[in-house]
Design a protein around this motif. Structure first.
Motif, PDB file in Angstrom:
ATOM      1  N   THR A  83      29.896  40.483  31.643  1.00  0.00           N
ATOM      2  CA  THR A  83      30.414  39.121  31.607  1.00  0.00           C
ATOM      3  C   THR A  83      30.978  38.741  32.971  1.00  0.00           C
ATOM      4  O   THR A  83      30.757  37.631  33.465  1.00  0.00           O
ATOM      5  N   LEU A  84      31.687  39.671  33.605  1.00  0.00           N
ATOM      6  CA  LEU A  84      32.222  39.426  34.933  1.00  0.00           C
ATOM      7  C   LEU A  84      31.083  39.213  35.934  1.00  0.00           C
ATOM      8  O   LEU A  84      31.136  38.294  36.759  1.00  0.00           O
ATOM      9  N   LEU A  85      30.045  40.022  35.857  1.00  0.00           N
ATOM     10  CA  LEU A  85      28.888  39.845  36.734  1.00  0.00           C
ATOM     11  C   LEU A  85      28.283  38.457  36.540  1.00  0.00           C
ATOM     12  O   LEU A  85      27.974  37.766  37.518  1.00  0.00           O
ATOM     13  N   HIS A 129      39.903  31.389  36.020  1.00  0.00           N
ATOM     14  CA  HIS A 129      39.522  31.984  34.734  1.00  0.00           C
ATOM     15  C   HIS A 129      40.769  32.590  34.089  1.00  0.00           C
ATOM     16  O   HIS A 129      41.500  33.347  34.739  1.00  0.00           O
ATOM     17  N   PRO A 130      41.022  32.289  32.825  1.00  0.00           N
ATOM     18  CA  PRO A 130      42.268  32.749  32.188  1.00  0.00           C
ATOM     19  C   PRO A 130      42.375  34.266  32.014  1.00  0.00           C
ATOM     20  O   PRO A 130      43.476  34.775  31.843  1.00  0.00           O
ATOM     21  N   ARG A 131      41.269  34.983  32.100  1.00  0.00           N
ATOM     22  CA  ARG A 131      41.327  36.444  31.922  1.00  0.00           C
ATOM     23  C   ARG A 131      41.138  37.192  33.240  1.00  0.00           C
ATOM     24  O   ARG A 131      40.825  38.372  33.255  1.00  0.00           O
ATOM     25  N   PHE A 132      41.335  36.492  34.355  1.00  0.00           N
ATOM     26  CA  PHE A 132      41.164  37.058  35.700  1.00  0.00           C
ATOM     27  C   PHE A 132      42.450  36.834  36.476  1.00  0.00           C
ATOM     28  O   PHE A 132      42.853  35.700  36.711  1.00  0.00           O
ATOM     29  N   GLN A 192      42.909  42.101  38.093  1.00  0.00           N
ATOM     30  CA  GLN A 192      42.960  42.708  36.773  1.00  0.00           C
ATOM     31  C   GLN A 192      42.290  41.735  35.824  1.00  0.00           C
ATOM     32  O   GLN A 192      42.607  40.542  35.827  1.00  0.00           O
ATOM     33  N   VAL A 193      41.325  42.257  35.068  1.00  0.00           N
ATOM     34  CA  VAL A 193      40.655  41.423  34.079  1.00  0.00           C
ATOM     35  C   VAL A 193      41.083  41.894  32.699  1.00  0.00           C
ATOM     36  O   VAL A 193      41.264  43.076  32.460  1.00  0.00           O
TER      37      VAL A 193
END
Length: 164
Positions: free
Chosen positions: A72-74, A32-35, A64-65
């Motif tokens: 959204t993470l859940l 995931h690009p934001r993880f 770090q997200v």
């Protein structure tokens, strides 16, 4: 505005090729690009909580997200669990993959479908031992105790660190 949050996620598996499942789950998260993965604990063999079932392989990771809300993470964690055939038949039953959002920065979240810090983390050595390995000084936001201090309050005799 860019929002970067440190998160802690507990991982577990006791059905199928657990080591492979856990490694593939981490690969899906990091894709995931934001993880951004910051640390991954060792793996631990632990006795199950709940009905009779095989031992678990457990671990924790920190990441770090960026601009990725807790809900959204859940949803992302639940989707990855489903990708590995997770079925929710009974509480605390055996599972191919369990991904729990343990900490989301210093936020305290209390929604019917999401509670952070995880409501039972302070009772679970199988979460705290691996988390203390990679984030001993992180303060749990409700008690303000460090992960290391919380771990010291629990019996850890049934937690076996694995070499893989």
């Amino acid at each position: 505005m860019v929002q970067e949050i440190d998160v802690a996620i507990a991982l577990g598996s006791n059905l199928g090729d657990s080591f492979n499942i856990l490694k593939q789950a981490i690969a899906q998260l990091t894709a995931h690009p934001r993880f951004t993965l910051t640390a991954c604990s060792s793996w631990y063999r632990t006795a199950p909580v709940g009905p009779p079932q095989p031992d678990y392989i457990n671990g924790c990771l920190t990441a770090q997200v960026t601009n990725l809300g807790a809900e959204t993470l859940l949803a992302m964690l639940l989707e990855i669990e489903q990708n590995f055939g997770r079925e929710r038949r009974e509480r605390w039953g055996a599972r191919t993959l369990d991904l729990d959002l343990i900490l989301y920065g210093q936020d305290i979240i209390d929604f019917p479908h999401l509670q952070v810090p995880h409501p039972r983390m302070q009772e679970r050595a199988f979460v705290l031992v691996p988390l203390a390995e990679i984030a001993p000084h992180w303060r749990e936001p409700c008690s303000q105790q460090t992960i290391q201090a919380l771990t010291a309050q629990l019996p850890t005799a049934g937690i076996q660190k694995l070499s893989s």
